[in-house]
Design a protein around this motif. Structure first.
Motif, short mmCIF file in Angstrom:
data_model
loop_
_atom_site.label_atom_id
_atom_site.label_comp_id
_atom_site.label_asym_id
_atom_site.label_seq_id
_atom_site.Cartn_x
_atom_site.Cartn_y
_atom_site.Cartn_z
N GLY A 13 0.80 -1.22 0.00
CA GLY A 13 0.00 0.00 0.00
C GLY A 13 0.83 1.26 0.00
O GLY A 13 0.48 2.25 -0.64
N GLU A 14 1.96 1.24 0.70
CA GLU A 14 2.79 2.44 0.75
C GLU A 14 3.53 2.71 -0.55
O GLU A 14 4.18 3.74 -0.70
N ASP A 15 3.42 1.78 -1.51
CA ASP A 15 4.06 1.97 -2.82
C ASP A 15 3.20 2.76 -3.79
O ASP A 15 3.62 3.05 -4.90
N ILE A 16 1.98 3.08 -3.41
CA ILE A 16 1.09 3.90 -4.24
C ILE A 16 0.71 5.12 -3.41
O ILE A 16 0.26 4.99 -2.27
N ILE A 17 0.94 6.29 -3.98
CA ILE A 17 0.74 7.51 -3.20
C ILE A 17 -0.34 8.39 -3.83
O ILE A 17 -0.63 8.29 -5.02
N LEU A 18 -0.89 9.25 -3.00
CA LEU A 18 -1.88 10.22 -3.42
C LEU A 18 -1.29 11.60 -3.19
O LEU A 18 -0.76 11.89 -2.11
N LEU A 19 -1.36 12.44 -4.22
CA LEU A 19 -0.93 13.83 -4.10
C LEU A 19 -2.15 14.73 -4.25
O LEU A 19 -2.96 14.53 -5.15
N VAL A 20 -2.26 15.70 -3.37
CA VAL A 20 -3.31 16.72 -3.43
C VAL A 20 -2.58 18.05 -3.62
O VAL A 20 -1.80 18.45 -2.74
N ASP A 21 -2.80 18.69 -4.76
CA ASP A 21 -2.06 19.91 -5.09
C ASP A 21 -0.56 19.71 -4.89
O ASP A 21 0.12 20.51 -4.24
N GLU A 22 -0.05 18.62 -5.44
CA GLU A 22 1.38 18.28 -5.47
C GLU A 22 1.98 17.96 -4.10
O GLU A 22 3.19 17.91 -3.95
N LYS A 23 1.14 17.75 -3.08
CA LYS A 23 1.64 17.38 -1.75
C LYS A 23 0.98 16.09 -1.29
O LYS A 23 -0.19 15.85 -1.57
N THR A 24 1.73 15.26 -0.55
CA THR A 24 1.15 14.08 0.06
C THR A 24 0.33 14.50 1.28
O THR A 24 0.41 15.64 1.73
N THR A 25 -0.44 13.57 1.82
CA THR A 25 -1.14 13.82 3.07
C THR A 25 -0.27 13.27 4.20
O THR A 25 0.22 12.14 4.13
N LEU A 26 -0.03 14.09 5.21
CA LEU A 26 0.91 13.78 6.27
C LEU A 26 0.48 12.55 7.06
O LEU A 26 -0.64 12.46 7.52
N HIS A 27 1.38 11.61 7.20
CA HIS A 27 1.21 10.37 7.97
C HIS A 27 -0.06 9.62 7.58
O HIS A 27 -0.83 9.16 8.43
N ALA A 28 -0.27 9.51 6.26
CA ALA A 28 -1.42 8.75 5.73
C ALA A 28 -1.27 7.28 6.11
O ALA A 28 -0.16 6.74 6.13
N THR A 29 -2.39 6.66 6.42
CA THR A 29 -2.38 5.22 6.70
C THR A 29 -3.09 4.42 5.62
O THR A 29 -2.81 3.25 5.44
N SER A 30 -4.00 5.06 4.87
CA SER A 30 -4.65 4.35 3.77
C SER A 30 -5.30 5.34 2.81
O SER A 30 -5.64 6.47 3.18
N HIS A 31 -5.43 4.91 1.57
CA HIS A 31 -6.19 5.62 0.54
C HIS A 31 -6.99 4.57 -0.23
O HIS A 31 -6.49 3.48 -0.47
N THR A 32 -8.19 4.91 -0.61
CA THR A 32 -9.03 4.01 -1.40
C THR A 32 -9.57 4.78 -2.59
O THR A 32 -10.27 5.78 -2.42
N LEU A 33 -9.24 4.33 -3.78
CA LEU A 33 -9.77 4.91 -5.01
C LEU A 33 -11.00 4.11 -5.42
O LEU A 33 -10.96 2.87 -5.45
N LYS A 34 -12.07 4.82 -5.73
CA LYS A 34 -13.30 4.16 -6.18
C LYS A 34 -13.73 4.81 -7.49
O LYS A 34 -13.84 6.03 -7.57
N VAL A 35 -13.93 3.99 -8.51
CA VAL A 35 -14.38 4.46 -9.83
C VAL A 35 -15.68 3.72 -10.15
O VAL A 35 -15.73 2.49 -10.07
N ASP A 36 -16.72 4.47 -10.48
CA ASP A 36 -18.03 3.89 -10.79
C ASP A 36 -18.45 4.23 -12.21
O ASP A 36 -18.35 5.40 -12.61
N LEU A 37 -18.91 3.24 -12.93
CA LEU A 37 -19.49 3.43 -14.25
C LEU A 37 -21.00 3.33 -14.11
O LEU A 37 -21.53 2.29 -13.72
#
Length: 146
Positions: A13-37
């Motif tokens: 999980g730590e090998d995939i990162i999320l950037l918000v306005d070119e910055k990471t979120t400090l001490h993130a523990t998880s991110h979940t991407l959801k795409v719906d068709l």
């Protein structure tokens, strides 16, 4: 780093990162991407039952992290920064990517942080959660390799 099993690499999980306005979120523990068709129903007088056709795509990202005061980490959003973005109703740039060789795509889009929560249980770590709601397309692009 990915775990290897024979010739296979298991992505952590730590090998995939999320950037918000070119910055990471400090001490993130998880991110979940959801795409719906969205599926549209098609029914005419000439069909038996309902047929389906693809419609719009919507996407969102949910994230969690520890509330930590850490001045040594630069270029990261604190939990207070994320709350400030919600309160300002700011449209942000979102990038989901990995620095690992072999993950060829990254995904970019615009989103609003639509939910923020702070959990402060007695005797345990303070945590925060947030949700990004995509506004427009989530676009795949080639991931520049380090």
């Amino acid at each position: 780093m990915p775990e290897s099993i024979g010739t296979k690499k298991i992505i952590q999980g730590e090998d995939i990162i999320l950037l918000v306005d070119e910055k990471t979120t400090l001490h993130a523990t998880s991110h979940t991407l959801k795409v719906d068709l969205e599926m549209k129903e098609l029914r005419t007088k000439d069909t038996n039952g309902k047929e389906k056709a693809p419609g719009d795509i919507s996407w969102s990202v949910d994230g969690d992290g520890l509330v930590v005061l850490d001045d040594s980490i630069e270029n990261a959003h604190s939990s207070e920064d994320l709350l400030g973005i919600v309160l300002s109703k700011k449209l942000v740039d979102v990038v989901i990517k990995s620095p690992l060789t072999g993950l060829a795509k990254m995904y970019t889009g615009k989103a609003y942080i639509t939910t923020f929560s702070l959990s402060t249980p007695a005797g345990d770590n303070a945590t925060y959660s947030y949700a990004l709601t995509g506004s427009g397309n989530l676009t795949p692009a080639d991931n520049p390799q380090p």
